[in-house]
Design a protein around this motif. Structure first.
Motif, mmCIF file in Angstrom:
data_model
loop_
_atom_site.group_PDB
_atom_site.id
_atom_site.type_symbol
_atom_site.label_atom_id
_atom_site.label_comp_id
_atom_site.label_asym_id
_atom_site.label_seq_id
_atom_site.Cartn_x
_atom_site.Cartn_y
_atom_site.Cartn_z
ATOM 1 N N SER A 82 0.852 -1.189 0.000
ATOM 2 C CA SER A 82 0.000 0.000 0.000
ATOM 3 C C SER A 82 0.885 1.235 0.000
ATOM 4 O O SER A 82 2.098 1.148 0.188
ATOM 5 C CB SER A 82 -0.899 0.024 1.245
ATOM 6 N N GLU A 83 0.265 2.388 -0.223
ATOM 7 C CA GLU A 83 1.007 3.636 -0.110
ATOM 8 C C GLU A 83 1.449 3.822 1.337
ATOM 9 O O GLU A 83 0.637 3.744 2.260
ATOM 10 C CB GLU A 83 0.137 4.806 -0.557
ATOM 11 N N LEU A 84 2.730 4.075 1.541
ATOM 12 C CA LEU A 84 3.269 4.143 2.894
ATOM 13 C C LEU A 84 3.281 5.556 3.468
ATOM 14 O O LEU A 84 3.841 5.782 4.539
ATOM 15 C CB LEU A 84 4.691 3.563 2.908
ATOM 16 N N ASP A 85 2.647 6.483 2.776
ATOM 17 C CA ASP A 85 2.614 7.861 3.292
ATOM 18 C C ASP A 85 1.330 8.151 4.048
ATOM 19 O O ASP A 85 1.007 9.306 4.333
ATOM 20 C CB ASP A 85 2.790 8.867 2.153
ATOM 21 N N SER A 86 0.574 7.101 4.391
ATOM 22 C CA SER A 86 -0.638 7.280 5.193
ATOM 23 C C SER A 86 -0.666 6.228 6.293
ATOM 24 O O SER A 86 -0.043 5.165 6.181
ATOM 25 C CB SER A 86 -1.894 7.150 4.324
ATOM 26 N N ASP A 87 -1.390 6.517 7.355
ATOM 27 C CA ASP A 87 -1.496 5.555 8.453
ATOM 28 C C ASP A 87 -2.140 4.252 7.981
ATOM 29 O O ASP A 87 -1.697 3.160 8.359
ATOM 30 C CB ASP A 87 -2.327 6.160 9.598
ATOM 31 N N SER A 88 -3.188 4.346 7.162
ATOM 32 C CA SER A 88 -3.878 3.138 6.715
ATOM 33 C C SER A 88 -2.961 2.282 5.842
ATOM 34 O O SER A 88 -2.958 1.051 5.942
ATOM 35 C CB SER A 88 -5.159 3.496 5.956
ATOM 36 N N GLY A 89 -2.158 2.936 5.003
ATOM 37 C CA GLY A 89 -1.225 2.197 4.159
ATOM 38 C C GLY A 89 -0.152 1.507 4.970
ATOM 39 O O GLY A 89 0.206 0.346 4.718
ATOM 40 N N ARG A 90 0.392 2.231 5.952
ATOM 41 C CA ARG A 90 1.419 1.629 6.818
ATOM 42 C C ARG A 90 0.826 0.487 7.645
ATOM 43 O O ARG A 90 1.485 -0.531 7.871
ATOM 44 C CB ARG A 90 2.030 2.701 7.713
ATOM 45 N N ASN A 91 -0.425 0.652 8.073
ATOM 46 C CA ASN A 91 -1.074 -0.429 8.820
ATOM 47 C C ASN A 91 -1.280 -1.666 7.949
ATOM 48 O O ASN A 91 -1.116 -2.803 8.408
ATOM 49 C CB ASN A 91 -2.422 0.045 9.368
ATOM 50 N N ALA A 94 -3.828 -18.984 0.874
ATOM 51 C CA ALA A 94 -2.526 -18.859 0.211
ATOM 52 C C ALA A 94 -2.664 -18.059 -1.078
ATOM 53 O O ALA A 94 -1.767 -17.273 -1.431
ATOM 54 C CB ALA A 94 -1.949 -20.243 -0.078
ATOM 55 N N SER A 95 -3.781 -18.216 -1.769
ATOM 56 C CA SER A 95 -3.993 -17.481 -3.018
ATOM 57 C C SER A 95 -4.146 -15.990 -2.767
ATOM 58 O O SER A 95 -3.702 -15.162 -3.574
ATOM 59 C CB SER A 95 -5.232 -18.033 -3.735
ATOM 60 N N LEU A 96 -4.778 -15.622 -1.655
ATOM 61 C CA LEU A 96 -4.865 -14.201 -1.294
ATOM 62 C C LEU A 96 -3.473 -13.624 -1.079
ATOM 63 O O LEU A 96 -3.155 -12.522 -1.568
ATOM 64 C CB LEU A 96 -5.703 -14.033 -0.031
ATOM 65 N N LEU A 97 -2.614 -14.374 -0.367
ATOM 66 C CA LEU A 97 -1.249 -13.895 -0.138
ATOM 67 C C LEU A 97 -0.493 -13.768 -1.460
ATOM 68 O O LEU A 97 0.237 -12.793 -1.676
ATOM 69 C CB LEU A 97 -0.521 -14.846 0.808
ATOM 70 N N ALA A 98 -0.665 -14.744 -2.336
ATOM 71 C CA ALA A 98 0.011 -14.688 -3.636
ATOM 72 C C ALA A 98 -0.466 -13.483 -4.453
ATOM 73 O O ALA A 98 0.322 -12.829 -5.145
ATOM 74 C CB ALA A 98 -0.223 -15.983 -4.404
ATOM 75 N N ARG A 99 -1.759 -13.188 -4.360
ATOM 76 C CA ARG A 99 -2.286 -12.020 -5.075
ATOM 77 C C ARG A 99 -1.672 -10.720 -4.542
ATOM 78 O O ARG A 99 -1.321 -9.823 -5.311
ATOM 79 C CB ARG A 99 -3.807 -11.966 -4.943
ATOM 80 N N ARG A 100 -1.522 -10.620 -3.223
ATOM 81 C CA ARG A 100 -0.911 -9.424 -2.657
ATOM 82 C C ARG A 100 0.535 -9.287 -3.125
ATOM 83 O O ARG A 100 1.008 -8.177 -3.397
ATOM 84 C CB ARG A 100 -0.967 -9.438 -1.117
ATOM 85 N N VAL A 101 1.252 -10.403 -3.227
ATOM 86 C CA VAL A 101 2.633 -10.364 -3.741
ATOM 87 C C VAL A 101 2.625 -9.911 -5.196
ATOM 88 O O VAL A 101 3.436 -9.074 -5.599
ATOM 89 C CB VAL A 101 3.292 -11.749 -3.603
ATOM 90 N N GLU A 102 1.719 -10.442 -5.978
ATOM 91 C CA GLU A 102 1.668 -10.090 -7.402
ATOM 92 C C GLU A 102 1.347 -8.613 -7.613
ATOM 93 O O GLU A 102 1.926 -7.961 -8.485
ATOM 94 C CB GLU A 102 0.599 -10.951 -8.100
ATOM 95 N N GLU A 103 0.433 -8.080 -6.807
ATOM 96 C CA GLU A 103 -0.011 -6.698 -6.998
ATOM 97 C C GLU A 103 0.882 -5.667 -6.316
ATOM 98 O O GLU A 103 0.718 -4.470 -6.530
ATOM 99 C CB GLU A 103 -1.454 -6.561 -6.477
ATOM 100 N N ALA A 104 1.841 -6.141 -5.484
ATOM 101 C CA ALA A 104 2.725 -5.215 -4.771
ATOM 102 C C ALA A 104 3.637 -4.472 -5.733
ATOM 103 O O ALA A 104 4.004 -4.971 -6.818
ATOM 104 C CB ALA A 104 3.562 -5.996 -3.746
ATOM 105 N N ASN A 105 4.001 -3.265 -5.340
ATOM 106 C CA ASN A 105 4.908 -2.454 -6.150
ATOM 107 C C ASN A 105 6.311 -2.477 -5.559
ATOM 108 O O ASN A 105 6.491 -2.631 -4.345
ATOM 109 C CB ASN A 105 4.415 -0.994 -6.176
ATOM 110 N N GLU A 106 7.282 -2.326 -6.412
ATOM 111 C CA GLU A 106 8.655 -2.194 -5.952
ATOM 112 C C GLU A 106 8.930 -0.743 -5.587
ATOM 113 O O GLU A 106 8.375 0.168 -6.202
ATOM 114 C CB GLU A 106 9.622 -2.668 -7.025
ATOM 115 N N PRO A 107 9.781 -0.499 -4.586
ATOM 116 C CA PRO A 107 10.047 0.883 -4.154
ATOM 117 C C PRO A 107 10.785 1.675 -5.239
ATOM 118 O O PRO A 107 11.423 1.119 -6.108
ATOM 119 C CB PRO A 107 10.899 0.709 -2.895
#
Length: 233
Positions: A171-180, A220-233
């Protein structure tokens, strides 16, 4: 519908296993053992008929009951090579048609491709522990593939999903919800490795049912989806 399908598949697996056992006993000349196994087969078939008739006429099971009743070597050959594959294909086709008619999302559609590739075959063949273990191993392999890190488990998740210095950003790390979100899923990934992957890798004992194993594969598929949709810094 999915519960019906899982129960039918469980009974198919029981009938296949016992048919193999009975055929092996006959091949070894132990007719007494084959007769005992056949008695259990008749019980499984009675259970299958009750579940099957929730959606089909029992005639749709073909000669399965007749072959179990006779219990000769050639009958078990017919069960394994014709009766069961035909009934399994019909059950699977019925599930797919029902999902399309009611616009449902089926179990298979909920699986991420990496989980489907490495765990679904084991799940379908009744190797539930291996299916769950492979599902979570595939998720951590996917993390390593995306990041190039040569780490494993909680340490890998800790570095990859760190809030301060992440390799993948959920998530975007510049907000509390994203960091959470980032911090929360860091703990979820670590917990999945410690609480699911490790116990399944270190012991053959398990308390899995078809339904529970399916839920693990979806998780496990939910976790894999989060990995797939994650952005690189």
């Amino acid at each position: 519908m999915i519960k019906w399908y899982l129960e039918v598949n469980r009974l198919f697996r029981e009938i296949r296993k016992k048919s193999l056992d009975a055929a092996s006993a006959l091949q070894n000349g132990d007719e007494g053992a084959a007769k005992v196994v056949n008695g259990y087969l008749k019980t499984d078939y009675a259970s299958l008929r009750r579940v099957w008739e929730e959606h089909f006429d029992s005639k749709e099971l073909g000669y399965l009951g007749r072959h179990i009743g006779f219990g000769e070597a050639h009958d078990y050959n017919d069960i394994l090579n014709h009766d069961l594959p035909t009934a399994e294909a019909k059950a699977e086709q019925h599930l797919l048609e029902n999902q399309h008619q009611h616009n449902e999302i089926g179990f298979e559609e909920l699986l991420h491709p990496v989980v489907f590739e490495h765990a679904y075959h084991q799940y379908r063949s009744g190797h539930l522990r291996d299916a769950v273990l492979n599902a979570f191993v595939s998720v951590f392999d996917f993390i390593r593939e995306r990041t190039g890190l040569d780490l494993d488990g909680a340490k890998l998740a800790g570095q990859v999903f760190s809030v301060q210095d992440p390799k993948l950003i959920l998530s975007e790390l510049d907000s509390d919800s994203g960091r959470n979100d980032q911090a929360g899923f860091l703990q979820i990934f670590q917990g999945a490795y410690i609480g699911i992957r490790n116990p399944k890798a270190h012991s053959l004992r398990h308390d899995l049912t078809d339904e529970k194993a399916a839920q693990y594969l979806i998780f496990a598929s939910l976790l894999a989806r989060r990995v797939e949709e994650a952005n690189e810094p």
